[in-house]
Scaffold this motif. Structure first.
Motif: not given
Length: 136
Positions: A117-122, A7-17
């Motif tokens: 997702m929280s980490q990526k947003i930060q 999951i660390s390799e997924l983009s934010l939109p992919q994580l949301e999906m």
């Protein structure tokens, strides 16, 4: 077979999906367990009713009619009816026990996705802050 994804390799939109998909799966499993509990309660109540005292006159006290589903009734002895209900209750209990670990796993996966997702947003916020100060 399900494919493993980092999951660390997924983009934010992919994580949301992925999070939305996990939300749906958690909801489905939770609803399934709730429905099984409702049916199990009905069988427990039906089994308890076999020992119930109701004033009246019966011509055959050894046999009962039990609802086996979809409007079908079967005549059984009271003892056979108790066994029938016990088997149904045991079956439903086993089904709930099978679903529970899957539900817990989906909850854990959802939590991991939300943390990522929280980490990526930060990270995006941290990257955006220096750019904003550089433009000023």
């Amino acid at each position: 077979m399900a494919q493993s994804v980092n999951i660390s390799e997924l983009s934010l939109p992919q994580l949301e999906m992925l999070k939305n998909q996990l939300d749906q799966e958690v909801e489905f499993l939770s609803t399934s367990i709730a429905q099984l509990k409702v049916v199990q309660t009905k069988y427990v109540e039906a089994k308890d009713c076999l020992n119930m005292y109701v004033p009246g006159k019966l011509h055959d006290v050894e046999h009962v009619l039990i609802d086996v589903g979809t409007g079908y009734y079967v005549e059984k002895t009271a003892e056979d009816a108790k066994d029938f209900f016990k088997r149904k209750i045991d079956f439903l209990t086993k089904q709930m026990e099978k679903i529970q670990p899957a539900l817990q796993e989906k909850h854990a996966m959802k939590q991991a996705v939300m943390e990522m997702m929280s980490q990526k947003i930060q990270q995006l916020t941290a990257l955006g802050a220096p750019q904003a100060t550089a433009k000023a």
